[in-house]
Design an enzyme around this catalytic site. Structure first.
Site, short mmCIF file in Angstrom:
data_model
loop_
_atom_site.label_atom_id
_atom_site.label_comp_id
_atom_site.label_asym_id
_atom_site.label_seq_id
_atom_site.Cartn_x
_atom_site.Cartn_y
_atom_site.Cartn_z
N THR B 322 -11.69 12.55 -20.81
CA THR B 322 -12.78 11.69 -20.37
C THR B 322 -14.09 12.18 -20.98
OG1 THR B 322 -12.82 13.04 -18.36
CG2 THR B 322 -11.78 10.90 -18.19
N ASP B 323 -15.15 11.38 -20.78
CA ASP B 323 -16.44 11.73 -21.38
C ASP B 323 -17.34 12.41 -20.35
OD1 ASP B 323 -15.62 10.20 -23.67
OD2 ASP B 323 -16.09 8.42 -22.53
N THR B 348 -21.88 14.79 -18.20
CA THR B 348 -21.79 13.48 -18.82
C THR B 348 -22.01 13.68 -20.33
OG1 THR B 348 -22.64 11.24 -18.91
CG2 THR B 348 -24.20 12.93 -18.24
N ARG B 349 -21.08 13.19 -21.11
CA ARG B 349 -21.16 13.48 -22.54
C ARG B 349 -21.83 12.37 -23.33
NH1 ARG B 349 -15.93 15.57 -21.38
NH2 ARG B 349 -16.14 17.81 -21.09
N VAL B 350 -21.82 11.16 -22.82
CA VAL B 350 -22.45 10.08 -23.57
C VAL B 350 -23.55 9.36 -22.79
CG1 VAL B 350 -20.60 9.55 -25.20
CG2 VAL B 350 -20.55 8.56 -22.94
#
Lengths: 175, 492
Positions: B322-323, B348-350
């Site tokens: 997951t992101d 949270t990556r994006v």
């Protein structure tokens, strides 16, 4: 050699014009009889008469007599040591056999079943095993399944195919 | 599921050779393929594998199957009818209604449950924020439209109420929400539907429910159905939210199915392809370009676990595919934090790339304050007299912690959230304590959203380059803020 012996026994059973259900029943009958013979000192229990018909009982008596009288017969070759292996092979053979499945709308008497088996074998030119199943929904005629392909030659299918014509003809009588 | 039986004299059949629970081995069916349906006495099964001489079938209904039973080919693959008629309905994974309302007979678009995820060429950069209306998420752990964010935490940490709020908050955003209930008690699903209905949020929602009492193969299909429906709406250019609650149950169900199939068990007895199963599902989510119909699918898989077993197999698998993740803890929940998300352990990556520059800068300042204050907090316990700078930092932390607490069913726009958080760095809150924030935060946030005196702020937040501009502008409106925070004050 239990495999060869099992092959011979299997051939001798399917030689007769019987469906696969009867083949299974006869193997079970023979196994029960021989188990009693080898492990219950010959005091065989009475078979449950509910599911053994006269033809099967006669067949059993026949092979019992063959074992007694013909010392070189396949039934006489079964001993306490090879018995278990032979029946394992036999049961496996029955499980793996690919029968021609025949769906019929009514139960047929034994002699009719025999005639049916003979006819199918003659038409196909080999000792094919028949798996006869009851399907009252067919109404009339029969359906055949072979290698997973089902062909419906029943009255039900005929009615389905011609339902519009049939309904139209009924319309004439509706006032 | 309506199946059209062909009106023909020739069809394929198979005969059951052996049965192991819901797993049936059939001989025959010469041209059957994986995922095709077979039928016997009105019950359906799905083909899962083609063995040497046998076909392996999972029964999708609870019926007793016996060796010798005849199965017919249903001349249909695993598909469901999708369309707008599903909105506001609860269906099972095969598309049949289970909400007691009218039977679904509408013919929509037939969508197969098993299809490859769209390729990279049909995807685009995630640039729009998924507005949850929850300050903590939108400011500090933002989610982008098309992102896959794992929602994890221990039991009774408020995950479900957060998800419910999330769906309710989408009622005016045009986002379609699909909630897949995987192996949960049917009463839980009923409760969720009632809450959504009471809050008029069921009209943009579809619930796909497979209860714990349903056959495992049916439960296994629930997320696939959810994604099949999501893909339909996404291809029409709509933004879709898919919630998989919970994916841990899905893993357990797949383990049960695999063990029954006598597949070699791996770590924690899960089959070797459990990672593939979940990655294969989640890769359907994304933000798509016009060639794929536009639209986006945002996926929120949920997993519940024991906090002492944080790094077990399935959660770490899901974290890696997951992101980012939102970590809920029951400890925070018990302390009154709503939503009970541990900010320091959530990722949270994006999402950050979807925030406005000022929003991002304010969020950065908030996070930095929280981190620095956390470091000083332990030291402060041993000292009675602290430097003024430290006192200010701890005061700011206290205010932030109060500000991020958001009660259920509340929605705040991102602009109002940014203004509220920027307020921490103004002189207006310097002499106010957390009780003041608790008392007036709703009034302030409502004013930020509705009061015409703040109507220029959204423009500044969208186009501004520096957070100081916003803070200064808020400073200039101190008298308005004071007016709003007066007991009995009228707004707007």
């Amino acid at each position: 050699m239990p495999n060869d012996l099992a092959d011979k026994i299997f051939l001798s059973i399917i030689e007769e014009p019987i469906p696969i259900q009867s083949v299974r029943k006869r193997i079970h009958l023979a196994k029960t009889w021989l188990t009693n013979l080898f492990y219950s000192e010959g005091k065989s229990k009475e078979e449950n008469g509910e599911y053994v018909d006269e033809i099967d009982t006669n067949w059993l008596k026949n092979i019992q007599a063959t074992r007694e009288e013909e010392k070189d017969s396949v039934w006489a070759a079964i001993t306490k040591t090879n018995f278990s292996e032979i029946f394992e092979v036999l049961e496996k053979k029955v499980r793996e056999v690919n029968p021609l499945v025949l769906f019929i709308p009514i139960l047929l008497p034994t002699n009719e079943v025999e005639n049916l088996v003979r006819k199918v074998r003659a038409d196909m030119g080999r000792p094919v095993l028949l798996d006869i199943r009851l399907d009252p929904d067919l109404i009339g005629g029969a359906a055949i399944a072979w290698n997973g392909i089902y062909k419906d030659y029943s009255l039900r299918q005929k009615i389905k195919d011609n339902h519009e014509t049939i309904l139209a003809s009924f319309q004439k009588y509706i006032r | 599921m309506p199946i059209q039986q062909p009106n023909q004299t020739i069809q394929e059949i198979g005969i059951v050779k052996s049965v192991r629970g819901f797993l049936v081995f059939i001989e025959g069916l010469p041209t059957i393929k994986v995922n095709d349906l077979v039928e016997s006495n009105g019950a359906f099964g799905v083909v899962t594998a083609l063995l040497d001489n046998l076909v392996s079938v999972f029964m999708l209904q609870e019926i007793s199957v016996k060796p010798g039973q005849v199965f017919k080919r249903a001349n249909q693959t695993l598909t469901i009818q999708v369309g707008d008629f599903l909105l506001g309905r609860t269906i099972d994974p095969l598309g049949a209604s289970i909400d007691g309302k009218k039977i679904l007979t509408q013919k929509g678009t037939a969508s197969t449950l098993e299809k490859p995820a769209p390729p990279i060429s049909s995807r685009q950069f995630i640039k729009d924020q998924f507005i949850t209306g929850i300050s903590l998420i939108d400011m500090l752990v933002p989610i982008g439209k098309g992102q896959r964010e794992l929602v994890m935490g221990d039991a009774r940490s408020g995950k479900t109420s957060f998800l419910t709020d999330l769906i309710i908050n989408q009622k005016d955003t045009g986002i379609i929400c699909i909630y897949a209930s995987i192996g949960k008690a049917i009463t839980d699903v009923r409760k969720l539907i009632d809450i959504l209905d009471a809050n008029k949020a069921f009209t943009h929602t579809i619930v796909v429910a497979a209860a714990s009492s349903d056959p495992p193969p049916l439960i296994f299909l629930a997320p696939k159905t959810a994604f099949a429906i999501a893909q339909h709406f996404q291809k029409l250019g709509r933004d879709v939210l898919v919630i998989l609650d919970d994916i841990g149950n899905h893993a357990k169900i797949y383990r049960e199915i695999s063990l029954l199939q006598e597949r070699a068990p791996g770590r924690e007895s899960y089959p070797g392809d459990i990672f593939y199963q979940h990655a294969h599902l989640l890769e359907i989510a994304g933000n798509f370009n016009e060639t794929e119909g536009g639209g986006s699918i945002t996926a929120l898989p949920v997993i519940e676990f024991n906090m002492t077993d944080f790094t077990s197999f399935i959660p770490t698998n899901l974290m890696s595919m997951t992101d980012g993740h939102l970590l809920f803890t029951s400890t925070l929940h018990n302390q009154g934090m709503r939503p009970a998300i541990d900010i320091s352990l959530s990722v949270t990556r994006v999402g950050l790339q979807t925030q406005y520059r000022i929003q991002n800068a304010i969020a950065g300042k908030i996070k930095s304050t929280l981190i620095r204050a956390a470091q000083l907090e332990s030291i402060s316990r041993f000292s009675t007299e602290l430097p003024q700078e430290t006192q200010l930092l701890l005061h700011e932390k206290e205010l932030i912690e109060e500000l991020i607490v958001q009660e259920a069913f509340m929605f705040y726009t991102p602009e109002a959230q940014v203004m509220a958080f920027a307020l921490i760095f103004t002189s207006f809150l310097k002499d106010k304590d957390k009780y003041f924030v608790r008392l007036y935060k709703n009034q302030l946030l409502t004013a930020f959203m509705k009061d015409p005196r703040f109507k220029d702020f959204p423009e500044l937040i969208h186009t501004g380059k520096n957070e100081q501009e916003l803070i200064d502008k808020l400073e200039g409106l101190s008298h308005v803020l004071t007016e709003i925070c007066t007991p009995g004050a009228k707004q707007g």
